[in-house]
Design a protein around this motif. Structure first.
Motif, PDB file in Angstrom:
ATOM      1  N   LEU A  16       0.895  -1.511  -0.208  1.00  0.00           N
ATOM      2  CA  LEU A  16      -0.101  -0.351   0.007  1.00  0.00           C
ATOM      3  C   LEU A  16       0.398   1.260  -0.184  1.00  0.00           C
ATOM      4  O   LEU A  16       0.167   1.991  -0.235  1.00  0.00           O
ATOM      5  N   ASN A  17       1.997   0.690   0.439  1.00  0.00           N
ATOM      6  CA  ASN A  17       3.346   1.920   0.303  1.00  0.00           C
ATOM      7  C   ASN A  17       4.443   2.645  -0.734  1.00  0.00           C
ATOM      8  O   ASN A  17       5.058   1.983  -1.232  1.00  0.00           O
ATOM      9  N   SER A  18       3.867   2.271  -2.215  1.00  0.00           N
ATOM     10  CA  SER A  18       4.234   2.022  -3.834  1.00  0.00           C
ATOM     11  C   SER A  18       3.536   2.754  -4.255  1.00  0.00           C
ATOM     12  O   SER A  18       2.692   3.496  -4.081  1.00  0.00           O
ATOM     13  N   TYR A  19       4.215   3.323  -5.789  1.00  0.00           N
ATOM     14  CA  TYR A  19       3.828   3.507  -7.027  1.00  0.00           C
ATOM     15  C   TYR A  19       3.251   2.620  -7.753  1.00  0.00           C
ATOM     16  O   TYR A  19       3.549   1.287  -8.008  1.00  0.00           O
ATOM     17  N   TRP A  20       2.430   2.843  -8.826  1.00  0.00           N
ATOM     18  CA  TRP A  20       1.769   1.535  -9.675  1.00  0.00           C
ATOM     19  C   TRP A  20       1.766   2.677 -10.941  1.00  0.00           C
ATOM     20  O   TRP A  20       1.794   3.653 -11.813  1.00  0.00           O
ATOM     21  N   ALA A  21       3.406   1.979 -11.151  1.00  0.00           N
ATOM     22  CA  ALA A  21       3.939   2.647 -13.027  1.00  0.00           C
ATOM     23  C   ALA A  21       4.270   1.446 -13.557  1.00  0.00           C
ATOM     24  O   ALA A  21       5.196   1.195 -13.542  1.00  0.00           O
ATOM     25  N   ASP A  22       4.142   1.550 -14.752  1.00  0.00           N
ATOM     26  CA  ASP A  22       3.885  -0.273 -15.199  1.00  0.00           C
ATOM     27  C   ASP A  22       4.108  -1.374 -14.219  1.00  0.00           C
ATOM     28  O   ASP A  22       5.551  -1.792 -14.092  1.00  0.00           O
ATOM     29  N   GLY A  23       3.342  -1.333 -13.242  1.00  0.00           N
ATOM     30  CA  GLY A  23       4.419  -3.012 -12.555  1.00  0.00           C
ATOM     31  C   GLY A  23       3.779  -2.065 -10.826  1.00  0.00           C
ATOM     32  O   GLY A  23       4.061  -0.605 -10.547  1.00  0.00           O
ATOM     33  N   LEU A  24       4.133  -2.932 -10.383  1.00  0.00           N
ATOM     34  CA  LEU A  24       3.753  -1.828  -8.843  1.00  0.00           C
ATOM     35  C   LEU A  24       5.551  -2.320  -7.967  1.00  0.00           C
ATOM     36  O   LEU A  24       6.408  -2.901  -8.311  1.00  0.00           O
ATOM     37  N   GLN A  25       5.495  -1.189  -7.493  1.00  0.00           N
ATOM     38  CA  GLN A  25       6.633  -0.812  -6.775  1.00  0.00           C
ATOM     39  C   GLN A  25       7.007   0.232  -5.826  1.00  0.00           C
ATOM     40  O   GLN A  25       6.504   0.710  -5.258  1.00  0.00           O
ATOM     41  N   HIS A  26       7.120  -0.756  -5.065  1.00  0.00           N
ATOM     42  CA  HIS A  26       7.379  -0.452  -3.346  1.00  0.00           C
ATOM     43  C   HIS A  26       8.172   0.720  -3.449  1.00  0.00           C
ATOM     44  O   HIS A  26       9.560   0.983  -3.608  1.00  0.00           O
ATOM     45  N   ILE A  55      -7.579   7.954  -5.293  1.00  0.00           N
ATOM     46  CA  ILE A  55      -6.044   8.172  -4.732  1.00  0.00           C
ATOM     47  C   ILE A  55      -5.488   8.805  -5.617  1.00  0.00           C
ATOM     48  O   ILE A  55      -5.943   9.692  -7.190  1.00  0.00           O
ATOM     49  N   TYR A  56      -3.962   9.679  -4.959  1.00  0.00           N
ATOM     50  CA  TYR A  56      -3.547  10.580  -5.745  1.00  0.00           C
ATOM     51  C   TYR A  56      -2.376   9.816  -6.762  1.00  0.00           C
ATOM     52  O   TYR A  56      -1.370   9.765  -6.077  1.00  0.00           O
ATOM     53  N   PRO A  57      -2.766   9.989  -8.120  1.00  0.00           N
ATOM     54  CA  PRO A  57      -2.129   8.839  -8.467  1.00  0.00           C
ATOM     55  C   PRO A  57      -0.380   9.250  -8.641  1.00  0.00           C
ATOM     56  O   PRO A  57       0.101  11.085  -8.479  1.00  0.00           O
ATOM     57  N   PRO A  58       1.024   9.092  -8.371  1.00  0.00           N
ATOM     58  CA  PRO A  58       0.678   7.256  -9.327  1.00  0.00           C
ATOM     59  C   PRO A  58       0.870   6.603  -8.004  1.00  0.00           C
ATOM     60  O   PRO A  58       1.478   4.728  -7.578  1.00  0.00           O
ATOM     61  N   GLN A  59       0.553   6.547  -6.578  1.00  0.00           N
ATOM     62  CA  GLN A  59       0.654   6.481  -5.370  1.00  0.00           C
ATOM     63  C   GLN A  59      -1.107   5.196  -5.657  1.00  0.00           C
ATOM     64  O   GLN A  59      -1.535   5.313  -6.720  1.00  0.00           O
ATOM     65  N   VAL A  60      -0.866   3.972  -4.866  1.00  0.00           N
ATOM     66  CA  VAL A  60      -1.736   3.311  -4.871  1.00  0.00           C
ATOM     67  C   VAL A  60      -3.200   2.984  -3.908  1.00  0.00           C
ATOM     68  O   VAL A  60      -3.786   1.849  -3.698  1.00  0.00           O
ATOM     69  N   ALA A  61      -2.737   4.000  -2.418  1.00  0.00           N
ATOM     70  CA  ALA A  61      -3.924   3.844  -1.839  1.00  0.00           C
ATOM     71  C   ALA A  61      -3.978   5.446  -0.889  1.00  0.00           C
ATOM     72  O   ALA A  61      -2.865   6.481  -1.327  1.00  0.00           O
ATOM     73  N   ILE A  62      -5.170   6.024  -0.222  1.00  0.00           N
ATOM     74  CA  ILE A  62      -5.464   7.019   0.486  1.00  0.00           C
ATOM     75  C   ILE A  62      -6.686   6.701   1.375  1.00  0.00           C
ATOM     76  O   ILE A  62      -7.069   5.738   1.253  1.00  0.00           O
ATOM     77  N   ALA A  63      -5.933   6.963   2.753  1.00  0.00           N
ATOM     78  CA  ALA A  63      -6.685   6.866   3.829  1.00  0.00           C
ATOM     79  C   ALA A  63      -7.704   8.373   4.087  1.00  0.00           C
ATOM     80  O   ALA A  63      -7.628   9.183   4.073  1.00  0.00           O
ATOM     81  N   GLY A  64      -9.137   7.899   4.354  1.00  0.00           N
ATOM     82  CA  GLY A  64     -10.196   9.223   4.524  1.00  0.00           C
ATOM     83  C   GLY A  64      -9.938   9.268   6.171  1.00  0.00           C
ATOM     84  O   GLY A  64     -10.623   7.845   7.258  1.00  0.00           O
ATOM     85  N   ILE A  65     -10.233   9.711   6.872  1.00  0.00           N
ATOM     86  CA  ILE A  65     -10.126  10.077   8.102  1.00  0.00           C
ATOM     87  C   ILE A  65     -11.268  11.054   8.984  1.00  0.00           C
ATOM     88  O   ILE A  65     -11.233  12.676   8.447  1.00  0.00           O
ATOM     89  N   GLY A  66     -12.203  10.410   9.255  1.00  0.00           N
ATOM     90  CA  GLY A  66     -13.721  11.475   9.385  1.00  0.00           C
ATOM     91  C   GLY A  66     -13.641  12.455  10.612  1.00  0.00           C
ATOM     92  O   GLY A  66     -12.696  12.236  11.351  1.00  0.00           O
ATOM     93  N   SER A  67     -14.834  12.957  11.011  1.00  0.00           N
ATOM     94  CA  SER A  67     -14.167  13.680  11.865  1.00  0.00           C
ATOM     95  C   SER A  67     -14.919  12.044  13.307  1.00  0.00           C
ATOM     96  O   SER A  67     -15.574  11.772  13.086  1.00  0.00           O
ATOM     97  N   ILE A  68     -14.396  12.455  14.661  1.00  0.00           N
ATOM     98  CA  ILE A  68     -14.367  11.907  15.623  1.00  0.00           C
ATOM     99  C   ILE A  68     -15.967  12.523  16.890  1.00  0.00           C
ATOM    100  O   ILE A  68     -15.525  13.141  16.596  1.00  0.00           O
ATOM    101  N   ALA A  72      -8.466  -7.638   0.433  1.00  0.00           N
ATOM    102  CA  ALA A  72      -7.737  -8.746   1.955  1.00  0.00           C
ATOM    103  C   ALA A  72      -6.629  -7.967   1.985  1.00  0.00           C
ATOM    104  O   ALA A  72      -6.514  -7.870   3.527  1.00  0.00           O
ATOM    105  N   THR A  73      -5.881  -7.265   1.592  1.00  0.00           N
ATOM    106  CA  THR A  73      -4.785  -6.785   2.306  1.00  0.00           C
ATOM    107  C   THR A  73      -5.566  -5.159   3.036  1.00  0.00           C
ATOM    108  O   THR A  73      -4.514  -4.694   3.778  1.00  0.00           O
ATOM    109  N   GLY A  74      -6.104  -5.117   1.997  1.00  0.00           N
ATOM    110  CA  GLY A  74      -6.755  -3.384   2.565  1.00  0.00           C
ATOM    111  C   GLY A  74      -7.298  -3.580   3.731  1.00  0.00           C
ATOM    112  O   GLY A  74      -7.280  -2.520   4.878  1.00  0.00           O
ATOM    113  N   SER A  75      -8.287  -4.511   4.521  1.00  0.00           N
ATOM    114  CA  SER A  75      -8.673  -4.797   5.241  1.00  0.00           C
ATOM    115  C   SER A  75      -7.275  -5.258   6.870  1.00  0.00           C
ATOM    116  O   SER A  75      -8.034  -4.916   7.622  1.00  0.00           O
TER     117      SER A  75
END
Lengths: 407, 82
Positions: free
Chosen positions: A258-268, A344-357, A388-391
């Motif tokens: 999840l801490n990776s870029y997607w550019a012609d495949g996964l780049q950690h 998601i902000y490319p080339p990243q592969v994930a973004i977390a959303g934090i709501g109000s508590i 599954a990974t995201g979860s």
């Protein structure tokens, strides 16, 4: 000789305008030095150098707009001999001081192209074709009259709302530097909006998003924070988001996909640099990176926020802060909507959303109680990971926030 | 310090934190953060500025007592008398 190029400060950046060189030929630079100020859609950015050596030649003139990847300067390594030092290229700040042969050497034409050929970036051509815009009727703001994406977008706006056209500020940079900065600031809200729109459209077009959400009981974390803040002066006081950022960074260590870029495949990506979304009061967003969050203490993360938030709002960020995020966090803060699903902000592969508590009914061990609850979401790229990974990642974040002392 | 003077300083500090807002338009019972669209980070900066200007100390548990202009003014007056 090392080539110093116009950096890309995000997926949405096509070009930048050199506003000022902060070095001159003969100056010795080291990694991390700020050597130029470049004007982009995201405001004025300090550009850092990533090599060591001596500035040999400055190839781009101030106020010149060049595409990403254009060689801006040549830097000689410590063992190289510099031949041009006897005639410094830029003693004074002036349009005319750059020798013509230097400019020609990097292939930037001095005069506009013949009229029958329209100069336009590939993206500008594509957008124009999609929207049925006639490129011959647009006056380009780029080098040699080149038409950029922004020019086409302006033409679209003008076409859609003829009356609004009068309010659109030209991006064309005048000769006076001070003036250019002022004008850019006037136009910046609109151009930031456009930059965000372009990046997010690209993301939604190209990335197969999947979404997950979980609720976290924040009572332990908030109690810990309240206690920690009692021991701190007002200026050192911590916000809840600091704990959340730390928990996310620790979870990312466990889930490198999840801490990776997607550019012609996964780049950690080795470093965990969290891009923190900051909304500007006038509209639009800036996403500066907090570097190596997993190695920072929570006080250091708070210090980072104290540093980047005011600078982001003043649009005074460094190039590395805009280009090196490996994961993004968008946080709504207190007293807002309780759930946010990020794009998601490319080339990243994930973004977390934090709501109000918010206080919510909470069932646990067969009992019902009221607890401060955080809704955290993950939007991730299905090409890079599965649900599954995201979860498992979200469960790891939850585990850390339930043991705040471990952070 | 009179109520009016305190209000003037509050307006000035709010203007520094949210330059595009109009703190003068606040009614006594308006929620300051909501009306002027101040986020959590800027709210903390506002409390820091208040403490520096008025020489008071605002603990976290008092945040609920300073949500409106009326409450905030009273809070500062009480603190200054102590």
């Amino acid at each position: 000789m090392v080539e110093f190029k116009m950096p890309s400060l995000g997926a949405d950046m096509e070009d930048g305008t050199l506003v000022e060189w902060l070095v001159k030929p003969g100056d010795i630079v080291k990694r991390g030095d700020i050597i130029a100020m470049v004007d982009t859609q995201k405001g004025l950015i300090d550009i850092e150098v990533f090599d060591e050596g001596t500035i040999a030649e400055l190839l781009i003139k101030e106020n010149e707009k060049v595409p990403v990847g254009t060689v801006m300067a040549l830097i000689a390594g410590s063992n190289e001999v510099i031949h041009h030092l006897e005639k410094p290229v830029m003693e004074q700040v002036s349009e005319t001081t750059t020798p013509k042969e230097v400019v020609k050497a990097v292939g930037i034409p001095e005069t506009p192209e013949p009229k029958h050929r329209i100069k336009a970036s590939p993206l500008a051509r594509k957008i124009a074709a999609d929207k049925g815009i006639d490129l011959t009727r647009i006056i380009g703001s780029g080098e040699g009259g080149a038409i950029s994406k922004e020019d086409v977008e302006k033409a679209i706006i003008e076409q859609m709302a003829p009356l609004a056209g009068a309010n659109i500020v030209s991006d064309q940079l005048p000769d006076q530097k001070a003036e250019s900065i002022e004008i850019k600031k006037g136009a910046s809200t609109e151009s930031i909006r456009m930059a965000v729109a372009a990046a997010m459209s690209k993301s939604n077009r190209e990335i197969p998003h999947y979404y997950l959400e979980t609720k976290i009981d924040m009572s332990k974390a908030l109690a810990w924070l309240m206690d920690a803040n009692k021991k701190r002066t007002l200026k050192q006081r911590l916000l809840p988001v600091v704990l959340i950022l730390k928990a996310i960074s620790k979870a990312l260590v466990e889930f490198p996909d999840l801490n990776s870029y997607w550019a012609d495949g996964l780049q950690h990506k080795e470093a965990i640099n969290i891009g923190f979304v900051i909304s500007l009061r006038t509209g639009g967003l800036m996403i500066p990176a907090i570097h190596n969050v997993n190695n920072l203490s929570i006080d250091e993360i708070m210090n980072s926020l104290n540093d980047i938030i005011p600078r982001a709002r003043a649009m005074k960020l460094r190039s590395s802060e805009l280009s090196e995020s490996t994961f993004t966090v968008t946080s709504l803060g207190e007293k807002n909507a309780e759930t946010v699903y990020g794009v998601i902000y490319p080339p990243q592969v994930a973004i977390a959303g934090i709501g109000s508590i918010t206080e919510q009914a909470w069932a646990e061990n067969g009992m019902l109680a009221v607890r401060p609850v955080l809704n955290i979401t993950l939007s991730a790229d299905h090409r890079a990971t599965d649900g599954a990974t995201g979860s498992r990642f979200l469960m790891a974040v939850k585990k850390y926030l339930l043991e705040p002392e471990s952070l | 310090m009179t109520e009016l003077e305190i209000k003037q300083i509050i307006f000035k500090l709010l203007k520094q934190i949210a330059p595009d807002s109009e703190p003068e338009s606040l009614m006594p019972d308006d929620l300051i953060r909501q009306k002027l669209e101040i986020d959590s980070y800027d709210a903390l900066q506002f409390v820091i500025a208040l403490d520096e200007h008025f020489g008071i100390q605002t603990p976290e548990e008092d945040y609920g007592k300073i949500e409106t202009l009326k409450n905030l003014t009273t809070y500062i007056q009480d603190k200054q008398f102590k």
